[in-house]
Motif scaffolding. Structure first.
Motif, PDB file in Angstrom:
ATOM      1  N   SER A  76       0.815  -1.224   0.000  1.00  0.00           N
ATOM      2  CA  SER A  76       0.000   0.000   0.000  1.00  0.00           C
ATOM      3  C   SER A  76       0.844   1.267   0.000  1.00  0.00           C
ATOM      4  O   SER A  76       0.320   2.359  -0.194  1.00  0.00           O
ATOM      5  CB  SER A  76      -0.929   0.008   1.212  1.00  0.00           C
ATOM      6  OG  SER A  76      -0.182   0.109   2.411  1.00  0.00           O
ATOM      7  N   ASN A  77       2.129   1.098   0.244  1.00  0.00           N
ATOM      8  CA  ASN A  77       3.046   2.237   0.288  1.00  0.00           C
ATOM      9  C   ASN A  77       2.686   3.206   1.422  1.00  0.00           C
ATOM     10  O   ASN A  77       2.805   4.420   1.269  1.00  0.00           O
ATOM     11  CB  ASN A  77       3.072   2.952  -1.063  1.00  0.00           C
ATOM     12  CG  ASN A  77       4.454   3.369  -1.468  1.00  0.00           C
ATOM     13  OD1 ASN A  77       5.442   2.924  -0.886  1.00  0.00           O
ATOM     14  ND2 ASN A  77       4.547   4.202  -2.473  1.00  0.00           N
ATOM     15  N   LEU A  78       2.196   2.659   2.539  1.00  0.00           N
ATOM     16  CA  LEU A  78       1.832   3.454   3.711  1.00  0.00           C
ATOM     17  C   LEU A  78       2.647   2.987   4.908  1.00  0.00           C
ATOM     18  O   LEU A  78       3.088   1.840   4.959  1.00  0.00           O
ATOM     19  CB  LEU A  78       0.341   3.291   4.033  1.00  0.00           C
ATOM     20  CG  LEU A  78      -0.659   3.741   2.972  1.00  0.00           C
ATOM     21  CD1 LEU A  78      -2.068   3.296   3.361  1.00  0.00           C
ATOM     22  CD2 LEU A  78      -0.607   5.243   2.772  1.00  0.00           C
ATOM     23  N   SER A  79       2.797   3.868   5.879  1.00  0.00           N
ATOM     24  CA  SER A  79       3.430   3.452   7.129  1.00  0.00           C
ATOM     25  C   SER A  79       2.461   2.529   7.865  1.00  0.00           C
ATOM     26  O   SER A  79       1.239   2.572   7.616  1.00  0.00           O
ATOM     27  CB  SER A  79       3.733   4.673   7.999  1.00  0.00           C
ATOM     28  OG  SER A  79       2.528   5.240   8.486  1.00  0.00           O
ATOM     29  N   PRO A  80       2.957   1.689   8.778  1.00  0.00           N
ATOM     30  CA  PRO A  80       2.057   0.801   9.517  1.00  0.00           C
ATOM     31  C   PRO A  80       0.926   1.550  10.228  1.00  0.00           C
ATOM     32  O   PRO A  80      -0.241   1.134  10.157  1.00  0.00           O
ATOM     33  CB  PRO A  80       2.983   0.106  10.519  1.00  0.00           C
ATOM     34  CG  PRO A  80       4.308   0.098   9.837  1.00  0.00           C
ATOM     35  CD  PRO A  80       4.360   1.407   9.082  1.00  0.00           C
TER      36      PRO A  80
END
Length: 89
Positions: free
Chosen positions: A10-14
């Motif tokens: 997702s290319n997001l931080s956790p």
């Protein structure tokens, strides 16, 4: 899939992934996974005579106690009681 894999895809931080997931579905990824596992457990309880320990193992719970605790938390009743209620109906 692990949280690391999901955040990488997702290319997001956790933390951002978890917050976005919860905003969208109303539960955390872990809670969502537990609900899916419990739904599968219900199917197995209905259709097989496997012992709870085997069902727990097949669904990825660490042991029968862990499985039973989460089953009761989500459904409101222990798995064997749920099975008895289902079989009677």
């Amino acid at each position: 899939m692990t949280l690391d894999e999901l955040t990488r895809i997702s290319n997001l931080s956790p933390s951002h992934f978890i917050n976005s997931f919860k905003q969208t579905l109303g539960v955390t990824p872990h809670q969502y996974l537990l609900k899916i596992r419990i739904e599968r457990a219900k199917e197995k309880l209905q259709s097989s005579s496997l012992p709870l320990s085997e069902i727990a193992y097949e669904l990825g719970f660490t042991d029968q106690s862990h499985f039973s605790r989460h089953f009761k938390k989500i459904t409101g009743i222990p798995p064997l009681k749920w099975k008895q209620n289902f079989v009677q109906k």
